[in-house]
Write an enzyme that holds these catalytic residues in place. Structure first.
Site, short mmCIF file in Angstrom:
data_model
loop_
_atom_site.label_atom_id
_atom_site.label_comp_id
_atom_site.label_asym_id
_atom_site.label_seq_id
_atom_site.Cartn_x
_atom_site.Cartn_y
_atom_site.Cartn_z
N CYS A 144 -70.10 73.79 -31.91
CA CYS A 144 -71.54 73.99 -31.71
C CYS A 144 -72.25 72.78 -32.31
O CYS A 144 -71.79 72.22 -33.30
CB CYS A 144 -71.99 75.26 -32.42
SG CYS A 144 -71.19 76.74 -31.81
N HIS B 255 -52.05 77.10 -27.99
CA HIS B 255 -51.03 78.03 -27.51
C HIS B 255 -49.88 77.19 -26.99
O HIS B 255 -50.10 76.28 -26.18
CB HIS B 255 -51.57 78.91 -26.37
CG HIS B 255 -52.79 79.67 -26.71
ND1 HIS B 255 -52.78 80.81 -27.49
CD2 HIS B 255 -54.09 79.44 -26.40
CE1 HIS B 255 -54.01 81.27 -27.62
NE2 HIS B 255 -54.83 80.45 -26.97
N SER C 101 -67.25 76.05 -35.00
CA SER C 101 -66.78 76.96 -33.97
C SER C 101 -65.28 77.21 -34.10
O SER C 101 -64.88 77.93 -34.98
CB SER C 101 -67.15 76.54 -32.55
OG SER C 101 -66.98 77.69 -31.71
#
Length: 122
Positions: free
Chosen positions: A88, A73, A68
């Site tokens: 996943c 950030h 995935s």
């Protein structure tokens, strides 16, 4: 469709400030960390934002995984980071790798406070 989505808010990070502002350095670290925990990178995007009146620009570092994704950030003016690790669990359970990756992220940024938000998907 089942998986584990770990989201974290890291506040008052005590790391070297370069980790909050250098997209290439943070991106390289992300790729290495992904490999160290046994996940498989298939793409990447690292972006540095311009400085503002509040200080140096932050960074977004994204590594697309076969399992995935990892996305960070940074907000250097706040000494803060948001981290997103999603795996996943199709075919096998990658939850331990996701937790190990999040632990490595927390260790890198050395925050005073961590708010971890795990979500079971599917």
């Amino acid at each position: 469709m089942q998986g584990l989505h770990l989201m974290a808010d890291l506040r008052d990070c005590r790391c070297d400030p370069v980790w909050l502002t250098d997209a290439d350095r943070l991106g390289a670290w992300c790729e290495e960390a992904v490999l160290r925990v046994g996940l498989h990178p298939v793409g990447r995007l690292f972006h540095a934002f311009p400085a503002t009146g509040q200080g140096p620009g932050g960074v977004t570092a994204t590594v697309l995984l076969a399992e995935s994704h990892l996305c960070l950030h940074t907000w250097p003016e706040l000494q803060a980071v948001t981290a997103d690790v999603y795996v996943c669990n199709f075919g096998s359970d990658h939850s331990d790798q996701a937790r190990a990756l999040m632990d490595a992220i927390v260790a890198l940024f050395a925050p005073e406070a961590v708010a971890l938000h795990p979500v079971r998907r599917g």
